[in-house]
Scaffold this motif. Sequence first.
Motif, short mmCIF file in Angstrom:
data_model
loop_
_atom_site.label_atom_id
_atom_site.label_comp_id
_atom_site.label_asym_id
_atom_site.label_seq_id
_atom_site.Cartn_x
_atom_site.Cartn_y
_atom_site.Cartn_z
N GLU A 45 0.84 -1.20 0.00
CA GLU A 45 0.00 0.00 0.00
C GLU A 45 0.87 1.25 0.00
N GLU A 46 1.92 1.25 0.81
CA GLU A 46 2.83 2.40 0.89
C GLU A 46 3.53 2.62 -0.45
N ALA A 47 3.94 1.54 -1.10
CA ALA A 47 4.61 1.65 -2.40
C ALA A 47 3.66 2.23 -3.45
N TRP A 48 2.38 1.81 -3.43
CA TRP A 48 1.41 2.35 -4.39
C TRP A 48 1.16 3.83 -4.13
N VAL A 49 1.06 4.24 -2.88
CA VAL A 49 0.86 5.65 -2.55
C VAL A 49 2.07 6.46 -3.04
N PHE A 50 3.26 5.95 -2.78
CA PHE A 50 4.47 6.63 -3.24
C PHE A 50 4.47 6.79 -4.75
#
Length: 87
Positions: A45-50
């Motif tokens: 999820e963090e990678a997609w937000v980034f």
Amino acid sequence: MPGLELLMPTHIEVLEAEVLNLPTAERSRLLERLIASLDVDPEIEEAWVFEAEKREAELTSGSVVPIPETRPCRDFEPVLSEPFASS
């Protein structure tokens, strides 16, 4: 009484029956939420937000130019229409 538990619906069967009685739109919303709950990985999820924030910044700054959604398909049509050649 032995065998009585076979006649009683399980919690999941009761829940399923209730869900199937919901209007289509509510069932669809519930389905989306259930599917989303299965795939929760904080790192992903963090990678997609980034990635989304990075792409938005690129578009805002003008360092990349958006292309119409039909163009990638049109660009690959010649490749996709070629017969498959086995090696």
